[in-house]
Design a protein around this motif. Structure first.
Motif, PDB file in Angstrom:
ATOM      1  N   LEU A 145       0.809  -1.213   0.000  1.00 23.87           N
ATOM      2  CA  LEU A 145       0.000   0.000   0.000  1.00 23.87           C
ATOM      3  C   LEU A 145       0.848   1.271   0.000  1.00 23.87           C
ATOM      4  O   LEU A 145       0.400   2.313  -0.461  1.00 23.87           O
ATOM      5  CB  LEU A 145      -0.939   0.010   1.210  1.00 23.87           C
ATOM      6  CG  LEU A 145      -2.050  -1.040   1.189  1.00 23.87           C
ATOM      7  CD1 LEU A 145      -2.830  -1.015   2.487  1.00 23.87           C
ATOM      8  CD2 LEU A 145      -2.966  -0.837  -0.005  1.00 23.87           C
ATOM      9  N   MET A 146       2.053   1.176   0.514  1.00 17.92           N
ATOM     10  CA  MET A 146       2.939   2.342   0.510  1.00 17.92           C
ATOM     11  C   MET A 146       3.589   2.529  -0.867  1.00 17.92           C
ATOM     12  O   MET A 146       4.139   3.577  -1.157  1.00 17.92           O
ATOM     13  CB  MET A 146       4.036   2.218   1.576  1.00 17.92           C
ATOM     14  CG  MET A 146       3.527   2.218   3.002  1.00 17.92           C
ATOM     15  SD  MET A 146       2.546   3.657   3.401  1.00 17.92           S
ATOM     16  CE  MET A 146       0.990   2.918   3.737  1.00 17.92           C
TER      17      MET A 146
ATOM     18  N   GLU B 145       3.094   3.370   9.658  1.00 19.17           N
ATOM     19  CA  GLU B 145       4.144   2.656  10.398  1.00 19.17           C
ATOM     20  C   GLU B 145       3.958   2.839  11.903  1.00 19.17           C
ATOM     21  O   GLU B 145       4.153   1.909  12.680  1.00 19.17           O
ATOM     22  CB  GLU B 145       5.514   3.134   9.945  1.00 19.17           C
ATOM     23  CG  GLU B 145       5.886   2.620   8.565  1.00 19.17           C
ATOM     24  CD  GLU B 145       7.208   3.196   8.057  1.00 19.17           C
ATOM     25  OE1 GLU B 145       8.001   3.718   8.873  1.00 19.17           O
ATOM     26  OE2 GLU B 145       7.433   3.114   6.838  1.00 19.17           O
ATOM     27  N   HIS B 146       3.582   4.041  12.306  1.00 22.35           N
ATOM     28  CA  HIS B 146       3.334   4.292  13.731  1.00 22.35           C
ATOM     29  C   HIS B 146       2.156   3.448  14.229  1.00 22.35           C
ATOM     30  O   HIS B 146       2.225   2.835  15.296  1.00 22.35           O
ATOM     31  CB  HIS B 146       3.060   5.779  13.970  1.00 22.35           C
ATOM     32  CG  HIS B 146       2.635   6.079  15.377  1.00 22.35           C
ATOM     33  ND1 HIS B 146       3.508   6.031  16.441  1.00 22.35           N
ATOM     34  CD2 HIS B 146       1.413   6.392  15.889  1.00 22.35           C
ATOM     35  CE1 HIS B 146       2.852   6.306  17.556  1.00 22.35           C
ATOM     36  NE2 HIS B 146       1.577   6.535  17.246  1.00 22.35           N
ATOM     37  N   ILE B 147       1.080   3.405  13.452  1.00 22.31           N
ATOM     38  CA  ILE B 147      -0.093   2.612  13.837  1.00 22.31           C
ATOM     39  C   ILE B 147       0.277   1.140  13.968  1.00 22.31           C
ATOM     40  O   ILE B 147      -0.092   0.478  14.943  1.00 22.31           O
ATOM     41  CB  ILE B 147      -1.252   2.818  12.834  1.00 22.31           C
ATOM     42  CG1 ILE B 147      -1.802   4.232  12.955  1.00 22.31           C
ATOM     43  CG2 ILE B 147      -2.358   1.780  13.039  1.00 22.31           C
ATOM     44  CD1 ILE B 147      -2.790   4.617  11.870  1.00 22.31           C
ATOM     45  N   LEU B 148       1.031   0.620  13.001  1.00 22.46           N
ATOM     46  CA  LEU B 148       1.447  -0.786  13.074  1.00 22.46           C
ATOM     47  C   LEU B 148       2.306  -1.024  14.303  1.00 22.46           C
ATOM     48  O   LEU B 148       2.132  -2.017  15.012  1.00 22.46           O
ATOM     49  CB  LEU B 148       2.197  -1.199  11.807  1.00 22.46           C
ATOM     50  CG  LEU B 148       2.680  -2.649  11.800  1.00 22.46           C
ATOM     51  CD1 LEU B 148       1.507  -3.618  11.899  1.00 22.46           C
ATOM     52  CD2 LEU B 148       3.501  -2.943  10.571  1.00 22.46           C
ATOM     53  N   CYS B 149       3.216  -0.112  14.584  1.00 21.84           N
ATOM     54  CA  CYS B 149       4.096  -0.246  15.751  1.00 21.84           C
ATOM     55  C   CYS B 149       3.279  -0.291  17.045  1.00 21.84           C
ATOM     56  O   CYS B 149       3.507  -1.123  17.909  1.00 21.84           O
ATOM     57  CB  CYS B 149       5.100   0.910  15.773  1.00 21.84           C
ATOM     58  SG  CYS B 149       6.247   0.830  17.150  1.00 21.84           S
TER      59      CYS B 149
ATOM     60  N   SER C  93      -0.269   9.069  -3.370  1.00 20.98           N
ATOM     61  CA  SER C  93      -0.410   8.062  -2.321  1.00 20.98           C
ATOM     62  C   SER C  93      -1.627   8.357  -1.457  1.00 20.98           C
ATOM     63  O   SER C  93      -1.865   9.499  -1.049  1.00 20.98           O
ATOM     64  CB  SER C  93       0.843   8.039  -1.443  1.00 20.98           C
ATOM     65  OG  SER C  93       0.684   7.080  -0.416  1.00 20.98           O
ATOM     66  N   LEU C  94      -2.413   7.316  -1.184  1.00 18.10           N
ATOM     67  CA  LEU C  94      -3.605   7.459  -0.347  1.00 18.10           C
ATOM     68  C   LEU C  94      -3.278   7.308   1.130  1.00 18.10           C
ATOM     69  O   LEU C  94      -4.131   7.536   1.983  1.00 18.10           O
ATOM     70  CB  LEU C  94      -4.651   6.419  -0.743  1.00 18.10           C
ATOM     71  CG  LEU C  94      -5.194   6.544  -2.159  1.00 18.10           C
ATOM     72  CD1 LEU C  94      -6.057   5.340  -2.502  1.00 18.10           C
ATOM     73  CD2 LEU C  94      -5.980   7.832  -2.315  1.00 18.10           C
ATOM     74  N   TYR C  95      -2.059   6.908   1.436  1.00 16.87           N
ATOM     75  CA  TYR C  95      -1.682   6.618   2.809  1.00 16.87           C
ATOM     76  C   TYR C  95      -0.463   7.433   3.211  1.00 16.87           C
ATOM     77  O   TYR C  95       0.448   7.652   2.430  1.00 16.87           O
ATOM     78  CB  TYR C  95      -1.376   5.123   2.972  1.00 16.87           C
ATOM     79  CG  TYR C  95      -2.547   4.258   2.586  1.00 16.87           C
ATOM     80  CD1 TYR C  95      -3.590   4.031   3.478  1.00 16.87           C
ATOM     81  CD2 TYR C  95      -2.633   3.681   1.321  1.00 16.87           C
ATOM     82  CE1 TYR C  95      -4.678   3.252   3.116  1.00 16.87           C
ATOM     83  CE2 TYR C  95      -3.713   2.895   0.963  1.00 16.87           C
ATOM     84  CZ  TYR C  95      -4.727   2.687   1.864  1.00 16.87           C
ATOM     85  OH  TYR C  95      -5.793   1.920   1.513  1.00 16.87           O
ATOM     86  N   ASP C  96      -0.452   7.834   4.466  1.00 17.99           N
ATOM     87  CA  ASP C  96       0.692   8.514   5.052  1.00 17.99           C
ATOM     88  C   ASP C  96       1.581   7.428   5.648  1.00 17.99           C
ATOM     89  O   ASP C  96       1.238   6.819   6.669  1.00 17.99           O
ATOM     90  CB  ASP C  96       0.199   9.483   6.130  1.00 17.99           C
ATOM     91  CG  ASP C  96       1.314  10.235   6.829  1.00 17.99           C
ATOM     92  OD1 ASP C  96       2.475   9.800   6.756  1.00 17.99           O
ATOM     93  OD2 ASP C  96       1.006  11.263   7.467  1.00 17.99           O
TER      94      ASP C  96
END
Length: 172
Positions: free
Chosen positions: A43-44, A63-67, A55-58
């Motif tokens: 997605l990145m 990465e912060h959310i996944l962390c 890009s639709l994603y920041d």
């Protein structure tokens, strides 16, 4: 039917039929995290772009959310040694006896609740009136929220400062 391919068979089975006859399980914490990381990687890249290539994603935020959420992946895994499926019967289809399973997981259950409401006030009033009329509640497991009073607000504020509010009568 030896001449049918797996694809032919899958076309004939609905999702509901698959749910009845197939047991599912989670993939494990490491595999789930790896798959999430792979999906975010895709997605990145260019697959996460809109039709103009934006890009639709920041990526930093994702990465912060996944962390932050990584620690919760183990919470959604099947517990080891716990039978999450119960055989409830058998059906014969095309001369083949198939087991019928019921899953104990809430999120994979196909049964719909009888009553659905996102309004706590509505559930409270329905339960209250039904109780008065019929002597029982429609949704007995619903617990209404406490009524807000200034005392609750004061307790909250005192708790924020680390001080204790003395017990007092609500009308004082």
């Amino acid at each position: 039917m030896p001449f049918l391919t797996d694809g032919d068979i899958n076309k004939q089975l609905s999702r509901g039929e698959m749910t009845l006859h197939c047991r599912r399980r989670t993939l494990g914490e490491e595999t789930t995290i790896r798959l999430l990381e792979e999906m975010l990687g895709l997605l990145m890249g260019s697959r996460g772009n809109d039709s103009f290539g934006v890009s639709l994603y920041d990526s930093e935020r994702m990465e912060h959310i996944l962390c932050v959420q990584r620690k919760h992946v183990k919470c959604i895994q099947d517990p080891p040694g716990v039978a999450l499926y119960i055989k409830t019967g058998e059906l014969t289809k095309g001369g083949v006896r198939l087991p019928v399973y019921r899953c104990a997981r809430v999120f994979s259950s196909t049964a719909q609740p009888l009553h659905t409401s996102y309004s706590g006030d509505l559930l409270h009033f329905v339960n209250d009136n039904y109780q008065k009329l019929f002597g029982r509640k429609v949704v007995p497991e619903f617990c209404p929220p406490s009524r807000y009073t200034d005392l609750i607000g004061m307790q909250y504020l005192f708790r924020q400062t680390g001080q204790a509010l003395q017990d007092m009568h609500p009308d004082s």
